[in-house]
Design an enzyme around this catalytic site. Sequence first.
Site, PDB file in Angstrom:
ATOM      1  N   GLY A  28      -5.737  -6.604   7.697  1.00 45.44           N
ATOM      2  CA  GLY A  28      -4.895  -7.777   7.914  1.00 45.44           C
ATOM      3  C   GLY A  28      -5.303  -8.901   6.993  1.00 45.44           C
ATOM      4  O   GLY A  28      -6.483  -9.250   6.931  1.00 45.44           O
ATOM      5  N   ASN A 100      -5.828  -5.670  19.099  1.00 47.93           N
ATOM      6  CA  ASN A 100      -5.133  -4.900  18.075  1.00 47.93           C
ATOM      7  C   ASN A 100      -4.139  -3.992  18.779  1.00 47.93           C
ATOM      8  O   ASN A 100      -4.538  -3.196  19.628  1.00 47.93           O
ATOM      9  CB  ASN A 100      -6.130  -4.067  17.259  1.00 47.93           C
ATOM     10  N   THR A 305      -5.267   3.631  -1.773  1.00 48.31           N
ATOM     11  CA  THR A 305      -5.326   4.486  -0.581  1.00 48.31           C
ATOM     12  C   THR A 305      -5.008   5.943  -0.887  1.00 48.31           C
ATOM     13  O   THR A 305      -5.403   6.831  -0.150  1.00 48.31           O
ATOM     14  CB  THR A 305      -4.360   3.969   0.505  1.00 48.31           C
ATOM     15  N   ASP A 367       1.599   9.189  -3.578  1.00 43.82           N
ATOM     16  CA  ASP A 367       1.425   7.992  -2.752  1.00 43.82           C
ATOM     17  C   ASP A 367       1.145   8.429  -1.320  1.00 43.82           C
ATOM     18  O   ASP A 367       1.504   9.544  -0.917  1.00 43.82           O
ATOM     19  CB  ASP A 367       2.664   7.098  -2.810  1.00 43.82           C
ATOM     20  N   ASP A 368       0.500   7.520  -0.553  1.00 45.51           N
ATOM     21  CA  ASP A 368       0.168   7.921   0.821  1.00 45.51           C
ATOM     22  C   ASP A 368       1.413   8.092   1.673  1.00 45.51           C
ATOM     23  O   ASP A 368       1.481   8.939   2.544  1.00 45.51           O
ATOM     24  CB  ASP A 368      -0.811   6.913   1.452  1.00 45.51           C
TER      25      ASP A 368
END
Length: 471
Positions: A28, A100, A305, A367-368
């Site tokens: 975040g 969260n 990532t 890409d993830d």
Amino acid sequence: MCGIVGIYSQTPVAAELYDSLIHLQHRGQDAAGMLTSAGKFYVKHGLGYVREIFTPADIARLKGNIGLAHVRYPTAGGHDIEDVQPLWIGSPRGIALAHNGNLVNHAELTHEMTAQKHRHLNSSTDSEVLLHLLAEGLEQAGDAPDDVEAFFAKACQAVRYVMSRARGSFSVVSQLIGKGLLVFRDPHGIRPLVSGARKTADGTDYIFASEDTMFSALGFENMGDVAPGEIVFVNQRGQLFRHILSQQQFAPCIFEHVYFSRPDATLNGVSVYAARLRMGEKLAQHWQRVFPKILPDVVVPAPFTSNTAALAFAQQLGVRYAEGLYKNPFIGRTFIMPEGAARRRNVRYKLTPQKAELVGKRVLILDDSIVRGTTSREIVRLVREAGATEIYFVSACPPVKHPCFYGVDMPSYAELIAANKTIDEIKQFLGVDQLLYQTIEDLVSAVQDTATHPCMACLNGKYIAGVPVNA
Ligand code: SF4
């Protein structure tokens, strides 16, 4: 998505809370806050990155050996300073909380708190509603001033009340003035919450956090996840009590492994790094089955990532892994930028093509995930402009077809590209020569979670903890 941490220590905690937030910054980047207690609460909230918010003077001012901290990216509430956590309340005692997750019955609970019970809410967040529920539960349960076991029974009663009222996902670290650190996780365990311990000459310190990414730096040993439906209480003398209040189907978010968690995290006993390697390997095997005659010249990750999965993908194909896109690490992740236009602009701000790896080559970009498709399309344009002759795009995550109501910024159906276009249409939208997604079966087997039914609602539409009434 947010990052939370709560620490009980023999020594002042503010500096370690700060270090923890640095290790949770990827969860975040909108705002952050810290709260400690030493007879009263000491609080610092701010908007922006952790490094921009806290000064050495703040750390010195935040007194006490018990504390909470939070990094925020909003999935409920807005971008105002009032929405920054930890939140606190003064009655029936000093109670602070960092959360969260996302409550799917946020609107109903807010209506109850304001229109029926005439409470004042400072923020527009579901976390403040959760704080009020906890306060209500503690008030109903009453105190046990001289008996810690009796107080733990009352805390169990209070959290049981919260679990009976709140629906959705909630991993919570909280603290009660004069009592200690109170931690709990929703009965499905959708959002992560990991615990750690550190022996010192004076006793044992405890940490509870969204990820164990700071444990090594701070000297904590991982002592496993807080279980779904579990409450853990550490009193002011460091005595730890834990109890499972509600056992329902364990459904941890599979997207933590795909994208959110840092690769050095271990969640539910599963290394995120190892899971991402398996994702890359399985996706490459799938590629070999679907496109046996197509071999790219290079495999390029959409950094950072996707790096781990791309490494395994390239190895499985016997093709060179190439850092064809340089990422400026000082610009925030586009997925969690709030505005679409800013997201698109930031792709070009933060990614620079390495022409030496791209000119005249058949480039496979890994890409993830593909959520809206806008970031992926910009990446493809960059690589095309840099001189790639053919571009193949693969996603380590299956098509994201449904919104997330449990705390990840997967937008509405209207914004999700896979909810609105066929694979061929997505291929055209991205401007690629081939497109391949991971299968759900391969993703589940790559993660190898001990949870037999992880949450995959954004992939399969099965919402284990319900959806908002207006969804
Ligand atoms: Fe995670 Fe998707 Fe479930 Fe949301 S819906 S908690 S992103 S798996």
